[in-house]
Write a protein that holds these residues in place. Structure first.
Motif, short mmCIF file in Angstrom:
data_model
loop_
_atom_site.label_atom_id
_atom_site.label_comp_id
_atom_site.label_asym_id
_atom_site.label_seq_id
_atom_site.Cartn_x
_atom_site.Cartn_y
_atom_site.Cartn_z
N LYS A 23 5.54 -1.04 1.41
CA LYS A 23 4.38 -0.79 0.55
C LYS A 23 3.79 -2.12 0.10
CE LYS A 23 3.87 3.39 -1.52
NZ LYS A 23 3.22 3.76 -0.30
N GLU A 49 1.43 -2.37 3.64
CA GLU A 49 0.17 -1.88 3.04
C GLU A 49 -0.57 -3.02 2.37
OE1 GLU A 49 0.98 1.46 0.51
OE2 GLU A 49 0.99 2.83 2.22
N ARG A 66 -5.33 -3.20 -0.40
CA ARG A 66 -4.37 -2.12 -0.15
C ARG A 66 -5.08 -0.86 0.37
NH1 ARG A 66 0.75 -0.82 -1.70
NH2 ARG A 66 0.95 -2.41 -3.30
N GLY A 67 -4.54 -0.32 1.44
CA GLY A 67 -5.08 0.93 1.98
C GLY A 67 -6.34 0.75 2.80
#
Ligand code: BT5
Length: 266
Positions: A23, A49, A66-67
């Motif tokens: 993550k 991520e 992020r993402g």
């Protein structure tokens, strides 16, 4: 991001590929390098991520959101001479470019220009979409291992980029005005890299004519930021090791690494 599903999709390409998902991590390159030192086999891939210390070349930074960004590093153990490291860079850039192009075409998108830029960038419609960072561990002129780190701007909007790169960087969202699936793009890139890899190892030089078809500035006047100096001339070719060949009033120069820019852009 559903890491289990992502792993399943990557295992579908080949069960020998191992994916390590985070993550958050400092840098996927740093972790993949550690795996190399720990003797992990090639095609261990580190996916994150977000990175807290994403790296470019020469201690530069790689920015991500992020993402919205793809960030991954592949551990490889190529049995090619270490002096061909630049060919590996060109291979990574060109196959990633092809994978992105196939992905976009399969979504019925066309009319865009997707090009590599020597030695390790991918440009979309004239702005930087992706960067590649190659880190090597060499002994006796051979690779012990190589880490190829790839960062791609996918769903960032202009505000997601820091001011300093807002005009020079782009993302798929910025160019096409819609969101894209990180999972699909990642899978497509890994599939194409994995499938092209055996041929590359057998005949590394074969990447050159393919790479030359879609690279920025070939046969044009450029400036090369080469360490602390700037060299001007015409980018006439790359040699068998993937080094840049520049011709100017003083003769022909071979440039092993550096940054190039079109003359007007410097
Ligand atoms: C690169 O360096 O382009 C290599 C970038 C590699 C990033 C990946 S992400 C996964 C893996 N883990 C890491 O820690 N790194 C790799 P270079 O050619 O030196 O370009 C860096 C320069 O590009 C910076 O100085 C900025 O000017 C610009 N830049 C930074 N982030 C950018 C972005 N997201 N999009 C476009 N340009 C960017």
């Amino acid at each position: 991001m559903d890491f289990d599903r992502l792993t399943e999709r990557i295992k579908d390409i080949n069960p020998a590929i191992d994916l390590h998902c985070f993550k958050e991590i400092d840098s996927t390159n740093t972790y993949a390098y550690y795996l190399g030192q720990q003797k992990y086999p090639e095609w261990n891939i580190v996916f994150a991520e977000i990175q807290t210390a994403g790296k470019g070349r020469l201690n530069r930074k790689w920015y991500a959101t992020r993402g919205k960004s793809l960030l991954f590093s592949i551990l490889l153990r190529p049995q090619i001479p270490a002096e061909d490291v630049q060919l590996l860079s060109l291979f990574m850039g060109e196959i990633t470019r092809q994978a992105l192009q196939n992905y976009l075409h399969s979504g019925n998108l066309s009319g865009f220009s997707l090009q590599t830029k020597w030695p390790n960038d991918i440009y979309l419609n004239g702005r930087k979409l992706a960067g590649i960072l190659i880190k090597t561990a060499i002994s006796s002129k051979k690779f012990d291992f190589v880490v190829a780190g790839i960062g791609i701007n996918v769903n960032q909007n202009a505000q997601d980029f820091p001011e300093e790169i807002r005009h020079s960087a782009t993302s798929l969202l910025r160019e096409f005005g819609k969101d894209f699936s990180l999972e699909e793009i990642f899978t497509q890139i890994i599939r194409q890299l994995y499938e092209a890899w055996p041929d590359f190892i057998r005949f590394p030089q074969n990447i050159l004519p393919i790479w030359k078809k879609n690279t920025l500035y070939l046969h044009q006047r450029i400036r090369v930021h080469h360490f602390d100096s700037i060299v001007e001339g015409t980018f006439v070719d790359v040699n068998a090791h993937g080094h840049l060949i520049v011709r100017n009033e003083n003769g022909v120069l071979e440039v092993l690494s550096g940054d190039i820019a079109g003359e007007s852009a410097c």
